[in-house]
Design a protein around this motif. Structure first.
Motif, PDB file in Angstrom:
ATOM      1  N   TRP A 196     -36.854  32.331 -81.022  1.00  0.00           N
ATOM      2  CA  TRP A 196     -36.779  31.836 -79.723  1.00  0.00           C
ATOM      3  C   TRP A 196     -35.047  31.383 -79.615  1.00  0.00           C
ATOM      4  N   VAL A 197     -34.321  31.805 -78.870  1.00  0.00           N
ATOM      5  CA  VAL A 197     -32.712  31.612 -78.718  1.00  0.00           C
ATOM      6  C   VAL A 197     -32.684  30.926 -77.463  1.00  0.00           C
ATOM      7  N   ILE A 198     -32.122  29.477 -77.529  1.00  0.00           N
ATOM      8  CA  ILE A 198     -31.692  28.875 -76.688  1.00  0.00           C
ATOM      9  C   ILE A 198     -30.231  28.590 -76.578  1.00  0.00           C
ATOM     10  N   ASN A 199     -29.708  28.442 -75.342  1.00  0.00           N
ATOM     11  CA  ASN A 199     -30.067  29.080 -74.110  1.00  0.00           C
ATOM     12  C   ASN A 199     -29.999  30.648 -74.167  1.00  0.00           C
ATOM     13  N   ASN A 200     -30.780  31.476 -73.194  1.00  0.00           N
ATOM     14  CA  ASN A 200     -30.941  32.743 -73.520  1.00  0.00           C
ATOM     15  C   ASN A 200     -29.495  33.554 -73.492  1.00  0.00           C
ATOM     16  N   PRO A 201     -29.341  34.177 -74.677  1.00  0.00           N
ATOM     17  CA  PRO A 201     -27.916  34.899 -74.670  1.00  0.00           C
ATOM     18  C   PRO A 201     -27.620  35.803 -73.820  1.00  0.00           C
ATOM     19  N   GLU A 202     -28.508  36.445 -73.122  1.00  0.00           N
ATOM     20  CA  GLU A 202     -28.309  37.729 -72.254  1.00  0.00           C
ATOM     21  C   GLU A 202     -27.749  36.729 -70.936  1.00  0.00           C
ATOM     22  N   ALA A 203     -28.216  35.637 -70.597  1.00  0.00           N
ATOM     23  CA  ALA A 203     -28.153  34.931 -69.358  1.00  0.00           C
ATOM     24  C   ALA A 203     -26.711  34.160 -69.857  1.00  0.00           C
ATOM     25  N   LEU A 204     -26.463  33.750 -70.920  1.00  0.00           N
ATOM     26  CA  LEU A 204     -25.107  33.301 -71.065  1.00  0.00           C
ATOM     27  C   LEU A 204     -23.995  34.277 -71.098  1.00  0.00           C
ATOM     28  N   THR A 205     -24.371  35.617 -71.643  1.00  0.00           N
ATOM     29  CA  THR A 205     -23.112  36.559 -71.296  1.00  0.00           C
ATOM     30  C   THR A 205     -22.807  36.592 -69.679  1.00  0.00           C
ATOM     31  N   ARG A 206     -23.488  36.544 -68.848  1.00  0.00           N
ATOM     32  CA  ARG A 206     -23.374  36.474 -67.500  1.00  0.00           C
ATOM     33  C   ARG A 206     -22.765  35.298 -67.123  1.00  0.00           C
ATOM     34  N   ALA A 207     -23.019  34.206 -67.847  1.00  0.00           N
ATOM     35  CA  ALA A 207     -22.397  32.726 -67.393  1.00  0.00           C
ATOM     36  C   ALA A 207     -21.361  32.394 -68.363  1.00  0.00           C
ATOM     37  N   SER A 208     -20.479  33.335 -68.773  1.00  0.00           N
ATOM     38  CA  SER A 208     -19.652  32.976 -69.875  1.00  0.00           C
ATOM     39  C   SER A 208     -18.397  32.380 -69.383  1.00  0.00           C
ATOM     40  N   ASN A 209     -18.100  32.280 -67.720  1.00  0.00           N
ATOM     41  CA  ASN A 209     -17.262  31.662 -66.948  1.00  0.00           C
ATOM     42  C   ASN A 209     -17.928  30.990 -65.978  1.00  0.00           C
ATOM     43  N   LYS A 210     -17.193  30.167 -65.169  1.00  0.00           N
ATOM     44  CA  LYS A 210     -17.463  29.457 -63.946  1.00  0.00           C
ATOM     45  C   LYS A 210     -17.872  30.015 -62.752  1.00  0.00           C
ATOM     46  N   LEU A 211     -17.631  31.290 -62.879  1.00  0.00           N
ATOM     47  CA  LEU A 211     -18.354  32.439 -61.689  1.00  0.00           C
ATOM     48  C   LEU A 211     -19.771  32.308 -61.525  1.00  0.00           C
ATOM     49  N   TYR A 212     -20.435  31.620 -62.720  1.00  0.00           N
ATOM     50  CA  TYR A 212     -21.736  31.604 -62.630  1.00  0.00           C
ATOM     51  C   TYR A 212     -22.531  30.796 -61.520  1.00  0.00           C
ATOM     52  N   LEU A 213     -21.580  29.656 -61.326  1.00  0.00           N
ATOM     53  CA  LEU A 213     -22.156  28.986 -59.996  1.00  0.00           C
ATOM     54  C   LEU A 213     -22.223  29.571 -58.746  1.00  0.00           C
ATOM     55  N   GLU A 214     -21.335  30.797 -58.712  1.00  0.00           N
ATOM     56  CA  GLU A 214     -21.492  31.390 -57.436  1.00  0.00           C
ATOM     57  C   GLU A 214     -22.712  31.936 -57.228  1.00  0.00           C
ATOM     58  N   ASN A 215     -23.701  32.184 -58.099  1.00  0.00           N
ATOM     59  CA  ASN A 215     -24.957  32.808 -58.033  1.00  0.00           C
ATOM     60  C   ASN A 215     -25.882  31.811 -57.189  1.00  0.00           C
ATOM     61  N   PHE A 216     -25.546  30.473 -56.937  1.00  0.00           N
ATOM     62  CA  PHE A 216     -26.449  29.545 -56.512  1.00  0.00           C
ATOM     63  C   PHE A 216     -26.291  29.404 -55.114  1.00  0.00           C
ATOM     64  N   ASP A 217     -27.369  28.581 -54.597  1.00  0.00           N
ATOM     65  CA  ASP A 217     -27.198  28.320 -52.975  1.00  0.00           C
ATOM     66  C   ASP A 217     -25.900  27.787 -52.385  1.00  0.00           C
ATOM     67  N   GLU A 218     -25.074  28.467 -51.576  1.00  0.00           N
ATOM     68  CA  GLU A 218     -24.084  28.096 -51.084  1.00  0.00           C
ATOM     69  C   GLU A 218     -23.910  26.499 -50.580  1.00  0.00           C
ATOM     70  N   SER A 219     -24.918  25.822 -50.100  1.00  0.00           N
ATOM     71  CA  SER A 219     -24.903  24.488 -49.629  1.00  0.00           C
ATOM     72  C   SER A 219     -24.413  23.670 -51.019  1.00  0.00           C
ATOM     73  N   ILE A 220     -24.602  24.026 -51.990  1.00  0.00           N
ATOM     74  CA  ILE A 220     -24.346  22.933 -53.223  1.00  0.00           C
ATOM     75  C   ILE A 220     -23.113  23.439 -53.854  1.00  0.00           C
ATOM     76  N   ARG A 221     -22.454  24.247 -53.414  1.00  0.00           N
ATOM     77  CA  ARG A 221     -21.335  24.777 -53.939  1.00  0.00           C
ATOM     78  C   ARG A 221     -20.096  24.365 -53.244  1.00  0.00           C
ATOM     79  N   PRO A 222     -18.817  23.785 -53.800  1.00  0.00           N
ATOM     80  CA  PRO A 222     -17.619  23.600 -53.044  1.00  0.00           C
ATOM     81  C   PRO A 222     -16.956  24.878 -52.646  1.00  0.00           C
TER      82      PRO A 222
END
Length: 334
Positions: free
Chosen positions: A121-147
């Motif tokens: 059990w690896v936390i946090n998931n390393p495959e997802a961490l690769t996608r989240a390696s920079n602040k662009l990860y936030l852009e995957n979420f609902d536009e209403s909560i992003r500046p």
């Protein structure tokens, strides 16, 4: 339970780090703790993936975080087969490796993926961490909560964004941490915009974000565990970080002070909009940086301030996290 923490380097760990407090809590609850640096992994076809780790067992000489670090640093490394671990917890700061050891973070994630395929059990998931390696990860979420945000290395793009956002924006590196190279650009400092863009762009892409007036009151660091707020006796694992005068950064080691966070329904609604996707991505422990009704950053590598949240609220959020891991390991072994 055998739980390993993957860190940057042993000598860079500090007693006030959340990682140290989590490791101490695990020890106090009778678990074996391992420290693995990003340069400590090992691969061969027989054991697949291992690591030269420093192992610390529960014993009475370890009373606090400083004792733990002393004992850990005095312990010789030994080769451990990661398949024999219950948890491999990735708690390193990827951004801090960009200059001196650009290979380190990506290699750590690759080894962690191998361990995950072996059933660890690896936390946090390393495959997802690769996608989240920079602040662009936030852009995957609902536009209403992003500046409002752009990502670029082009000065003209930033200038246009500045003009469209009342000549007041925040600039920061796409891949960064700890408040390093974060700037407020307004009418008074606009003459430095080109130089600021050029300075940040030396290390990669730039994020330009709208300035939120609520930021003058600081931000919230709010923790989620497996997609849910950590709540004990009506108190949430969260802190308000208030920056000093004439400072825009709310990072604690940039001089911000910690205050009790007032968590209202608006905050919980914002949190709910990201929780489902975080669970799908395997993001077990996450720190959200919230200003008003917007999430400024989703911290998925090594979010800090959980121990401060425990201290200021007078409840043990560390124990809640370790207990939840114990429960999940028990379920995995059934």
């Amino acid at each position: 339970m055998k739980i390993a923490f993957v860190i940057n380097q042993t000598h860079k760990e500090e007693a006030y780090f959340t990682t140290t407090s989590l490791a101490l809590k695990a020890l106090k609850r009778g678990h074996e703790v391992f420290y693995i640096g990003l340069a400590d992994f090992y691969y061969d076809p027989e054991i697949v993936v291992g690591a030269h780790a420093r192992q610390v067992s529960p014993h009475e000489n370890i009373q606090d975080e400083s004792d733990l670090l002393h004992v850990m640093r005095e312990t010789e490394k030994s080769l451990v087969n990661l398949k024999h671990l219950d948890v491999l917890w990735l708690r390193f700061d990827a951004a801090s490796e960009m200059i001196g050891r650009p290979w380190a973070a990506s290699a750590g994630l690759q080894f962690a993926e191998l361990a995950q395929r072996e059933g660890v059990w690896v936390i946090n998931n390393p495959e997802a961490l690769t996608r989240a390696s920079n602040k662009l990860y936030l852009e995957n979420f609902d536009e209403s909560i992003r500046p409002k945000t752009i990502v670029t290395r082009n000065y003209t793009d930033v200038q246009n964004f500045f003009d469209k956002n009342d000549e007041k924006i925040i600039l920061k590196p796409l891949k960064g941490s700890g408040g390093k190279n974060v700037f407020l650009i307004n009418k008074e400092s606009a003459q430095n915009l080109k130089q600021t863009v050029e300075a940040i762009a030396r290390d990669g892409y730039i994020i330009a974000q709208e300035y939120l007036p609520e930021a003058s009151k600081g931000d919230l660091r709010f923790f989620l565990l497996d997609g849910q707020p950590i709540e004990i006796d009506g108190k949430y694992a969260a802190v308000r970080r208030v920056q000093p005068e004439n400072e825009i950064r709310s990072n604690v080691h940039q001089g911000a002070t910690i205050q009790v966070a007032d968590i209202d329904e608006e905050t919980l609604k914002v949190v709910k909009l990201v929780s489902e996707q975080l669970v799908k991505d395997g993001m077990y422990l996450v720190g959200l940086d919230i200003v008003g009704s917007k999430i400024m950053e989703i911290n998925v590598f090594s979010p800090g301030a959980l121990q401060q949240a425990s201290e200021i609220n007078g409840v043990d959020f560390m124990a809640a996290v370790i207990q939840d891991i114990e429960h999940k390991i028990h379920e995995r072994k059934k």
